[in-house]
Design a protein around this motif. Structure first.
Motif, PDB file in Angstrom:
ATOM      1  N   CYS A  22       0.808  -1.280   0.057  1.00  0.00           N
ATOM      2  CA  CYS A  22       0.060  -0.260   0.044  1.00  0.00           C
ATOM      3  C   CYS A  22       0.996   1.279  -0.027  1.00  0.00           C
ATOM      4  O   CYS A  22       1.651   1.506   1.010  1.00  0.00           O
ATOM      5  CB  CYS A  22      -0.749   0.000   1.103  1.00  0.00           C
ATOM      6  N   ARG A  23       0.951   1.892  -1.066  1.00  0.00           N
ATOM      7  CA  ARG A  23       2.027   3.007  -1.317  1.00  0.00           C
ATOM      8  C   ARG A  23       1.537   4.231  -0.498  1.00  0.00           C
ATOM      9  O   ARG A  23       2.117   4.926   0.124  1.00  0.00           O
ATOM     10  CB  ARG A  23       1.941   3.456  -2.707  1.00  0.00           C
ATOM     11  N   PRO A  24       0.094   4.447  -0.480  1.00  0.00           N
ATOM     12  CA  PRO A  24      -0.277   5.649   0.522  1.00  0.00           C
ATOM     13  C   PRO A  24      -0.108   5.516   1.848  1.00  0.00           C
ATOM     14  O   PRO A  24       0.440   6.530   2.672  1.00  0.00           O
ATOM     15  CB  PRO A  24      -1.745   5.655   0.015  1.00  0.00           C
ATOM     16  N   CYS A  25       0.045   4.094   2.390  1.00  0.00           N
ATOM     17  CA  CYS A  25       0.431   3.800   3.953  1.00  0.00           C
ATOM     18  C   CYS A  25       1.606   3.702   4.083  1.00  0.00           C
ATOM     19  O   CYS A  25       2.121   3.212   5.138  1.00  0.00           O
ATOM     20  CB  CYS A  25      -0.538   2.769   4.368  1.00  0.00           C
ATOM     21  N   VAL A  57     -10.928 -10.939  -0.295  1.00  0.00           N
ATOM     22  CA  VAL A  57     -11.369 -11.137   1.151  1.00  0.00           C
ATOM     23  C   VAL A  57      -9.982 -10.672   1.990  1.00  0.00           C
ATOM     24  O   VAL A  57      -9.920  -9.993   2.990  1.00  0.00           O
ATOM     25  CB  VAL A  57     -11.863 -12.377   1.482  1.00  0.00           C
ATOM     26  N   ILE A  58      -8.974 -11.696   1.621  1.00  0.00           N
ATOM     27  CA  ILE A  58      -7.455 -11.210   2.285  1.00  0.00           C
ATOM     28  C   ILE A  58      -7.264  -9.852   2.183  1.00  0.00           C
ATOM     29  O   ILE A  58      -6.905  -9.362   3.408  1.00  0.00           O
ATOM     30  CB  ILE A  58      -6.203 -12.279   1.594  1.00  0.00           C
ATOM     31  N   ARG A  59      -7.307  -9.088   1.436  1.00  0.00           N
ATOM     32  CA  ARG A  59      -6.965  -7.762   1.077  1.00  0.00           C
ATOM     33  C   ARG A  59      -7.850  -7.102   2.181  1.00  0.00           C
ATOM     34  O   ARG A  59      -7.305  -6.041   2.740  1.00  0.00           O
ATOM     35  CB  ARG A  59      -7.193  -7.099  -0.389  1.00  0.00           C
ATOM     36  N   ARG A  60      -9.150  -7.096   2.173  1.00  0.00           N
ATOM     37  CA  ARG A  60     -10.163  -6.543   3.200  1.00  0.00           C
ATOM     38  C   ARG A  60      -9.481  -6.526   4.581  1.00  0.00           C
ATOM     39  O   ARG A  60      -9.469  -5.754   5.353  1.00  0.00           O
ATOM     40  CB  ARG A  60     -11.728  -6.689   2.802  1.00  0.00           C
ATOM     41  N   ARG A  61      -9.312  -7.929   4.815  1.00  0.00           N
ATOM     42  CA  ARG A  61      -8.848  -8.293   6.294  1.00  0.00           C
ATOM     43  C   ARG A  61      -7.387  -7.668   6.624  1.00  0.00           C
ATOM     44  O   ARG A  61      -7.275  -7.170   7.709  1.00  0.00           O
ATOM     45  CB  ARG A  61      -8.732  -9.741   6.285  1.00  0.00           C
ATOM     46  N   MET A  62      -6.548  -7.663   5.605  1.00  0.00           N
ATOM     47  CA  MET A  62      -5.257  -7.164   5.929  1.00  0.00           C
ATOM     48  C   MET A  62      -5.140  -5.639   5.958  1.00  0.00           C
ATOM     49  O   MET A  62      -4.303  -5.070   6.632  1.00  0.00           O
ATOM     50  CB  MET A  62      -4.272  -7.490   4.801  1.00  0.00           C
ATOM     51  N   ALA A  63      -6.387  -4.869   5.252  1.00  0.00           N
ATOM     52  CA  ALA A  63      -6.201  -3.479   5.341  1.00  0.00           C
ATOM     53  C   ALA A  63      -7.405  -2.763   6.351  1.00  0.00           C
ATOM     54  O   ALA A  63      -7.721  -1.794   6.289  1.00  0.00           O
ATOM     55  CB  ALA A  63      -6.446  -3.190   3.940  1.00  0.00           C
ATOM     56  N   MET A  64      -7.756  -3.917   7.126  1.00  0.00           N
ATOM     57  CA  MET A  64      -8.852  -3.614   8.368  1.00  0.00           C
ATOM     58  C   MET A  64      -8.003  -2.327   9.110  1.00  0.00           C
ATOM     59  O   MET A  64      -7.080  -2.480   9.330  1.00  0.00           O
ATOM     60  CB  MET A  64      -9.197  -4.818   9.014  1.00  0.00           C
ATOM     61  N   GLY A  65      -9.214  -1.271   9.207  1.00  0.00           N
ATOM     62  CA  GLY A  65      -8.779  -0.230   9.972  1.00  0.00           C
ATOM     63  C   GLY A  65      -8.514   0.925   9.144  1.00  0.00           C
ATOM     64  O   GLY A  65      -8.218   2.007   9.549  1.00  0.00           O
ATOM     65  N   CYS A  66      -8.083   0.790   7.812  1.00  0.00           N
ATOM     66  CA  CYS A  66      -7.663   1.740   6.859  1.00  0.00           C
ATOM     67  C   CYS A  66      -8.874   2.758   6.662  1.00  0.00           C
ATOM     68  O   CYS A  66      -9.855   2.307   6.259  1.00  0.00           O
ATOM     69  CB  CYS A  66      -7.365   1.076   5.585  1.00  0.00           C
ATOM     70  N   GLU A  67      -8.389   3.968   6.911  1.00  0.00           N
ATOM     71  CA  GLU A  67      -9.682   5.066   6.601  1.00  0.00           C
ATOM     72  C   GLU A  67     -10.065   5.211   5.249  1.00  0.00           C
ATOM     73  O   GLU A  67     -10.936   5.709   4.899  1.00  0.00           O
ATOM     74  CB  GLU A  67      -9.127   6.431   7.282  1.00  0.00           C
ATOM     75  N   ALA A  88      -4.093  -0.633  -1.125  1.00  0.00           N
ATOM     76  CA  ALA A  88      -3.383  -2.029  -0.979  1.00  0.00           C
ATOM     77  C   ALA A  88      -3.916  -2.913  -1.847  1.00  0.00           C
ATOM     78  O   ALA A  88      -4.989  -2.747  -2.327  1.00  0.00           O
ATOM     79  CB  ALA A  88      -4.151  -2.531   0.460  1.00  0.00           C
ATOM     80  N   HIS A  89      -2.672  -3.607  -2.300  1.00  0.00           N
ATOM     81  CA  HIS A  89      -2.883  -4.676  -3.588  1.00  0.00           C
ATOM     82  C   HIS A  89      -1.822  -5.568  -3.349  1.00  0.00           C
ATOM     83  O   HIS A  89      -0.976  -5.700  -2.652  1.00  0.00           O
ATOM     84  CB  HIS A  89      -2.829  -3.819  -4.572  1.00  0.00           C
ATOM     85  N   PHE A  90      -1.880  -6.671  -4.316  1.00  0.00           N
ATOM     86  CA  PHE A  90      -1.163  -7.842  -4.366  1.00  0.00           C
ATOM     87  C   PHE A  90      -0.561  -7.521  -5.769  1.00  0.00           C
ATOM     88  O   PHE A  90      -1.288  -7.973  -6.689  1.00  0.00           O
ATOM     89  CB  PHE A  90      -1.893  -9.348  -3.973  1.00  0.00           C
ATOM     90  N   PRO A  91       0.822  -7.185  -5.823  1.00  0.00           N
ATOM     91  CA  PRO A  91       1.242  -7.076  -7.318  1.00  0.00           C
ATOM     92  C   PRO A  91       1.268  -8.107  -8.069  1.00  0.00           C
ATOM     93  O   PRO A  91       1.444  -8.281  -9.367  1.00  0.00           O
ATOM     94  CB  PRO A  91       2.948  -6.678  -6.678  1.00  0.00           C
ATOM     95  N   CYS A  92       1.283  -9.705  -7.373  1.00  0.00           N
ATOM     96  CA  CYS A  92       1.295 -11.117  -8.152  1.00  0.00           C
ATOM     97  C   CYS A  92       0.062 -10.951  -9.027  1.00  0.00           C
ATOM     98  O   CYS A  92      -0.211 -11.679  -9.937  1.00  0.00           O
ATOM     99  CB  CYS A  92       1.132 -12.055  -7.264  1.00  0.00           C
ATOM    100  N   LEU A  93      -1.091 -10.116  -8.711  1.00  0.00           N
ATOM    101  CA  LEU A  93      -2.310 -10.104  -9.423  1.00  0.00           C
ATOM    102  C   LEU A  93      -2.104  -9.096 -10.619  1.00  0.00           C
ATOM    103  O   LEU A  93      -1.849  -7.978 -10.439  1.00  0.00           O
ATOM    104  CB  LEU A  93      -3.363  -9.960  -8.682  1.00  0.00           C
ATOM    105  N   VAL A  94      -2.568  -9.394 -11.674  1.00  0.00           N
ATOM    106  CA  VAL A  94      -2.462  -8.296 -12.860  1.00  0.00           C
ATOM    107  C   VAL A  94      -3.297  -6.995 -12.800  1.00  0.00           C
ATOM    108  O   VAL A  94      -2.741  -5.876 -12.981  1.00  0.00           O
ATOM    109  CB  VAL A  94      -2.732  -8.992 -14.213  1.00  0.00           C
ATOM    110  N   GLU A  95      -4.433  -7.343 -12.381  1.00  0.00           N
ATOM    111  CA  GLU A  95      -5.665  -5.982 -12.263  1.00  0.00           C
ATOM    112  C   GLU A  95      -6.387  -6.320 -11.569  1.00  0.00           C
ATOM    113  O   GLU A  95      -6.724  -7.195 -11.011  1.00  0.00           O
ATOM    114  CB  GLU A  95      -6.032  -5.897 -13.823  1.00  0.00           C
TER     115      GLU A  95
END
Length: 86
Positions: A26-29, A52-62, A74-81
């Motif tokens: 997550c570049r902004p964070c 779902v994993i992204r939402r759980r790992m970023a929980m609390g992000c305003e 927040a993202h997973f670079p292994c995914l293309v888009e």
């Protein structure tokens, strides 16, 4: 779900990616993490979607729930888009 369109929980799952290390950024964070795939599978299960994993790992992000929708970087670079990989 309020504030945005439906989340694509039918997208890529952990079982679809065989890389030994999976990055989460997550570049902004100023967040850059690397997880062993086997630990993610143990924690979430191989059938869990990256959305779902992204939402759980970023929980609390305003930025997750803004009036304009999900603005979290927040993202997973292994995914293309998509909201989880780009």
């Amino acid at each position: 779900m309020a504030g945005g369109g439906p989340v694509n929980d039918l997208g890529p799952r952990l079982r679809d990616h065989r890389e030994r290390i999976i990055e989460f950024i997550c570049r902004p964070c100023h967040r850059h993490c690397a997880f062993e795939r086997k630990l993610l599978v143990k924690a979430f299960g191989a059938n869990m979607t990256f959305a779902v994993i992204r939402r759980r790992m970023a929980m609390g992000c305003e930025r997750m729930q803004t009036p304009e929708g999900d603005k979290c970087g927040a993202h997973f670079p292994c995914l293309v888009e998509g909201p989880d990989g780009s």
